[in-house]
Design an enzyme around this catalytic site. Sequence first.
Site, PDB file in Angstrom:
ATOM      1  N   TYR A 100     -37.933  24.862 -35.913  1.00 10.49           N
ATOM      2  CA  TYR A 100     -37.850  26.319 -36.114  1.00 10.49           C
ATOM      3  C   TYR A 100     -36.649  26.872 -35.328  1.00 10.49           C
ATOM      4  O   TYR A 100     -36.596  26.709 -34.103  1.00 10.49           O
ATOM      5  CB  TYR A 100     -39.177  26.923 -35.643  1.00 10.49           C
ATOM      6  CG  TYR A 100     -39.210  28.394 -35.350  1.00 10.49           C
ATOM      7  CD1 TYR A 100     -38.852  29.324 -36.309  1.00 10.49           C
ATOM      8  CD2 TYR A 100     -39.643  28.863 -34.108  1.00 10.49           C
ATOM      9  CE1 TYR A 100     -38.907  30.685 -36.028  1.00 10.49           C
ATOM     10  CE2 TYR A 100     -39.710  30.221 -33.822  1.00 10.49           C
ATOM     11  CZ  TYR A 100     -39.334  31.121 -34.785  1.00 10.49           C
ATOM     12  OH  TYR A 100     -39.397  32.466 -34.507  1.00 10.49           O
ATOM     13  N   ASP A 157     -47.536  23.926 -30.907  1.00 12.71           N
ATOM     14  CA  ASP A 157     -47.477  25.252 -31.505  1.00 12.71           C
ATOM     15  C   ASP A 157     -48.226  25.164 -32.835  1.00 12.71           C
ATOM     16  O   ASP A 157     -47.750  24.563 -33.796  1.00 12.71           O
ATOM     17  CB  ASP A 157     -45.999  25.644 -31.702  1.00 12.71           C
ATOM     18  CG  ASP A 157     -45.828  27.022 -32.331  1.00 12.71           C
ATOM     19  OD1 ASP A 157     -46.753  27.485 -33.012  1.00 12.71           O
ATOM     20  OD2 ASP A 157     -44.745  27.613 -32.157  1.00 12.71           O
ATOM     21  N   ILE A 196     -49.287  27.619 -34.832  1.00  9.14           N
ATOM     22  CA  ILE A 196     -49.224  28.940 -35.485  1.00  9.14           C
ATOM     23  C   ILE A 196     -49.544  28.863 -36.990  1.00  9.14           C
ATOM     24  O   ILE A 196     -49.996  29.831 -37.574  1.00  9.14           O
ATOM     25  CB  ILE A 196     -47.841  29.595 -35.231  1.00  9.14           C
ATOM     26  CG1 ILE A 196     -47.772  31.037 -35.742  1.00  9.14           C
ATOM     27  CG2 ILE A 196     -46.699  28.798 -35.783  1.00  9.14           C
ATOM     28  CD1 ILE A 196     -46.518  31.800 -35.307  1.00  9.14           C
ATOM     29  N   LYS A 235     -48.901  34.290 -38.972  1.00  9.64           N
ATOM     30  CA  LYS A 235     -48.815  33.502 -40.215  1.00  9.64           C
ATOM     31  C   LYS A 235     -50.167  33.416 -40.924  1.00  9.64           C
ATOM     32  O   LYS A 235     -50.277  33.701 -42.108  1.00  9.64           O
ATOM     33  CB  LYS A 235     -48.315  32.084 -39.917  1.00  9.64           C
ATOM     34  CG  LYS A 235     -47.076  32.036 -39.030  1.00  9.64           C
ATOM     35  CD  LYS A 235     -45.870  32.708 -39.654  1.00  9.64           C
ATOM     36  CE  LYS A 235     -44.697  32.733 -38.695  1.00  9.64           C
ATOM     37  NZ  LYS A 235     -43.519  33.366 -39.226  1.00  9.64           N
TER      38      LYS A 235
END
Length: 469
Positions: A145, A230, A232, A272
């Site tokens: 990312y 992470d 998410i 998200k």
Amino acid sequence: MGLLSRKVTCNSHGQDSSYFLGWQEYEKNPYDEVKNPKGIIQMGLAENQLCFDLLESWLAKNPDAVSFKREEQSIFKELALFQDYHGLPAFKKALVDFMAEIRGNKVSFDTDHLVLTAGATSANETLMFCLAEKGDAILLPTPYYPGFDRDLKWRTGAEIVPIQCSSSNGFQITESALEAAYQEAQRKNLRVKGVLVTNPSNPLGTTMSRNELDLLVNFVTDKEIHLISDEIYSGTVFSSPAFVSIMEVLKDRKLENTQVWERVHVVYSLSKDLGLPGFRVGAIYSNDPIVVASATKMSSFGLVSSQTQYLLSAMLSDKKFTKEYISKNHKRLQKRQNKLVSGLEKAGISCLESNAGLFCWVDMRHLLSSNTFEAEMELWKRIVYDVKLNISPGSSCHCTEPGWFRVCFANMSEDTLKLAMQRLKSFVSSITIDNQTHQDLKNMRKKNRTKWVFRLSFQSFHDREQGER
Ligand SMILES: Cc1ncc(COP(=O)(O)O)c(C=O)c1O
């Protein structure tokens, strides 16, 4: 300039990456079905807009939650005044329960280990402030990312050392890649503090295999370093293999309350899974009490407002709603991903097989004029300026192989996605035609021994583009 800090004048924020530049181009000329049908379609933004009807219908049925009321009595004053702003107990409880539900209740989370932050952006940076500083490195698998350059490095001074993954095994993490990154950090005189992974991956749209997760746990145990997961995108896993949280692996391997247990930290956010990036709700979940205490103090710089917490605690405590939401979100994401994959297929483009996320990792290597990052940028510019689609080039995600692009599918209507695919298809056939013309000319030249001057022209593409709408 001379009076400003080094932080603001240095270039480590990453704002000039093509990832952000594409957004700027989009802002100048955004597509709108009625007002600007020839504008740029935004396919570089990992937003989830597929379930707003569910959220809005819940809001309509629960007016108290939105109008600062409890049992029809105003609680405006209670929310507006000073309180333990590190988190309303009811919200923290609702959030940990939601996190467990997304993981099929195979693991549970304790509110005492949770720190609320203004999104995962703040969670990742806060965690980095707790674990690392200048002279330290965090290992990150590529592609990653693009925001991590800002979140992990910019203000903390820590460095990212990439774990080089390749298309040869679907960009999976291997033991040798982990070891090579570790050695590379040492060669640069950096102290490795940990590994950070996104599971499911942004930009790959894939979940990590048990094997990879085991490998990571073994690696961080062996090197005595941290592991940040992470998660998410944990609620976006729409098909098998099922999502496995790092917490589940620790539990299954009976590593609770061991040393490695305290060095594993999870990052989460509602940006998200619930599609609420504007609400700025994120969290760190850590098994280390010192990390939890320090991160809580640091979170004063990026808290979640009380009215947001109040609204979301009511929403997430409604188990009937969360169950329906999670299931419908999966189905809609799967359907939309299928549409993108089949649209790409029609244009002769394939992508990495994926089962999660709001994007696909698309292989356009065959459309490059050469196997270089310059050629990738050249192709990207054509796609942004001529085809009018903003997608993210792999180089902005630190991919080591030119020709990969991240394409988002959940931030637009089905019709807009259809149009985007039509534009791409006609662009690809224009390249194919031009290449064919090029080949024909070469053959003729060979045959007739005539001197030809070949000029690659995209006019045919533009002509077709005009006729498209
Ligand atoms: C892997 C990853 N981590 C963190 C973030 C930041 O999310 P938030 O909006 O919660 O700050 C993103 C956003 O795209 C992301 O993809």
